[in-house]
Design an enzyme around this catalytic site. Structure first.
Site, short mmCIF file in Angstrom:
data_model
loop_
_atom_site.label_atom_id
_atom_site.label_comp_id
_atom_site.label_asym_id
_atom_site.label_seq_id
_atom_site.Cartn_x
_atom_site.Cartn_y
_atom_site.Cartn_z
N ARG A 13 69.35 46.45 34.57
CA ARG A 13 69.53 45.09 34.46
C ARG A 13 70.94 44.85 34.99
O ARG A 13 71.00 43.94 35.96
CB ARG A 13 69.38 44.54 32.97
CG ARG A 13 69.17 43.16 32.63
CD ARG A 13 70.49 42.37 32.58
NE ARG A 13 71.66 43.10 31.66
CZ ARG A 13 72.84 42.53 31.61
NH1 ARG A 13 73.31 41.67 32.28
NH2 ARG A 13 73.55 43.02 30.56
N ASP A 14 71.96 45.04 34.27
CA ASP A 14 73.51 44.62 34.73
C ASP A 14 73.52 45.18 36.10
O ASP A 14 74.33 44.66 36.91
CB ASP A 14 74.26 45.14 33.53
CG ASP A 14 75.58 44.37 33.53
OD1 ASP A 14 75.81 43.56 34.28
OD2 ASP A 14 76.52 44.69 32.85
N HIS A 206 80.83 47.71 25.90
CA HIS A 206 80.25 47.56 27.22
C HIS A 206 81.36 47.27 28.06
O HIS A 206 82.13 46.33 28.06
CB HIS A 206 79.16 46.30 27.11
CG HIS A 206 78.70 45.78 28.41
ND1 HIS A 206 77.50 46.20 28.76
CD2 HIS A 206 79.15 45.26 29.45
CE1 HIS A 206 77.08 45.82 30.04
NE2 HIS A 206 78.14 45.21 30.33
N HIS A 208 83.22 47.59 32.22
CA HIS A 208 83.35 47.55 33.39
C HIS A 208 84.44 48.10 33.90
O HIS A 208 85.77 48.25 33.39
CB HIS A 208 83.26 46.38 34.18
CG HIS A 208 81.77 45.58 33.95
ND1 HIS A 208 80.75 45.40 35.06
CD2 HIS A 208 81.18 45.03 32.67
CE1 HIS A 208 79.76 44.87 34.49
NE2 HIS A 208 79.74 44.81 33.17
N CYS A 239 78.70 40.97 37.40
CA CYS A 239 78.21 39.65 36.69
C CYS A 239 78.32 38.64 37.76
O CYS A 239 79.22 38.30 38.55
CB CYS A 239 79.19 39.22 35.39
SG CYS A 239 78.67 37.73 34.72
N ASN A 248 79.60 48.71 36.35
CA ASN A 248 79.99 49.18 34.92
C ASN A 248 80.54 50.39 34.77
O ASN A 248 80.53 51.12 35.84
CB ASN A 248 78.43 49.24 34.36
CG ASN A 248 77.83 47.79 33.87
OD1 ASN A 248 78.13 47.23 32.95
ND2 ASN A 248 76.97 47.45 35.00
MG MG Z 1 78.14 43.78 32.13
#
Ligand code: MG
Length: 306
Positions: A13-14, A206, A208, A239, A248
């Site tokens: 996803r990300d 979470h 990055h 993003c 990430n």
């Molecule tokens: Mg993210």
């Protein structure tokens, strides 16, 4: 006694949402099977966003339809709004992630809402999902700073985290959306949250790696008591509404970090490395993860005993 952390994998996803090429559904599912083979048990598989906004994830329902059913793993989908929730529910997925930003400008760019409006939306979305027996994870984004506004007050982050827990999120992921945070901020925010009554076992980090701080931030959070960390194979990700954000935290880097600490992740680094190398082949470019790059053409270094 062996300490243990759990990893939440976001490459599908990300990771893929930020790629210019659309990976075919069958290749996504093959990647998923490699993640499962490596031992990952929480995997965010897609997002029910509008296909015209994120074409790379337009096949969300197809991905969910192709998920294996007999793995014991939990598969999650990001849901931005009530329409996304309807699509997620129809798809059959049972675990959803919601998100809002602690910065007004980032939230407006992301979902065209004020933070207050997003909280109201999420109360409805999460309430409906919980009534349907789904589990809910909430991301609170830009917790260490915003690409548009800069400083974000930790007290504002705290209030949003406590609200999401109160609404019924089983877990809140503290999102360093642009990879701006440093370990001192991580330590201070986790302390603020715990001192404010947030159960630490319901918090995740979470990260990055934009400024190279992801592993350091994870280590700071681990020392502050967090045991749940998001990673993305080979460090892919970003993003679409956070210019300049890099990938990430690479899942391989997290596994390597914790393996060195003698902390169990349940993930096999050699098998995970294969998933990263296959992802590089799928995307047709070099990927940023440091352990990923260190294992190109080489065996993963054997664990050294202390
Ligand atoms: Mg993210």
């Amino acid at each position: 006694m062996t300490d243990r952390v759990s990893l939440f994998e976001v490459s599908m996803r990300d990771g893929l949402q930020n790629e210019p090429i659309v990976v075919p559904t069958a290749d996504k599912i093959a990647h998923l099977h490699r993640l499962l083979a490596a031992g990952l048990t929480d995997i965010e598989v897609t997002s029910f966003v509008r296909a015209d906004r994120i074409p790379a994830l337009a096949d969300a329902a197809d991905v969910v339809a192709a998920l294996p059913t007999d793995t014991g793993a939990r598969f999650w989908a990001l849901v931005p709004n009530p329409v996304g929730l309807d699509r997620a529910f129809s798809s059959g997925i049972r675990h959803i992630c919601t998100f809002l930003s602690s910065s007004e400008t980032h939230n407006a760019k992301n979902v065209n809402r004020t933070v207050r409006e997003s909280v109201a939306d999420l109360r409805r979305v999460m309430g409906t999902a919980l009534d349907e027996g789904m589990s809910v994870r909430a991301y609170v984004s830009t917790v260490f700073g915003c690409p548009y506004e800069g400083y974000v007050a930790p007290e504002k982050v705290r209030d949003l985290v406590l609200t999401m827990l109160d609404v019924g999120a089983q877990e809140v992921a503290l999102g360093d959306t642009t990879g701006i945070g440093t370990p001192g901020q991580v330590t201070a925010l986790v302390k603020l949250l715990v001192d404010s009554g947030a159960p630490i076992e319901r918090l995740a980090l979470h990260t990055h790696d934009t400024h190279g701080m992801a592993a350091a931030n994870v280590y700071a959070a681990f020392n502050a008591g967090i045991r749940r960390f998001d990673g993305s194979v080979a460090g892919i990700g970003g993003c679409p509404y956070a210019p300049g954000a890099a990938g990430n935290a690479a899942t391989e880097d997290l596994v390597y970090l914790f393996r060195g600490l003698g902390v169990e992740t349940g993930v096999d680094l050699d098998r995970l490395a294969i998933a990263g190398h296959e992802m590089a082949r799928l995307l047709g470019r070099e990927l940023p993860g440091r352990v990923h790059r260190a294992t190109l053409g080489a065996a993963v270094p054997a664990r050294k005993s202390a």
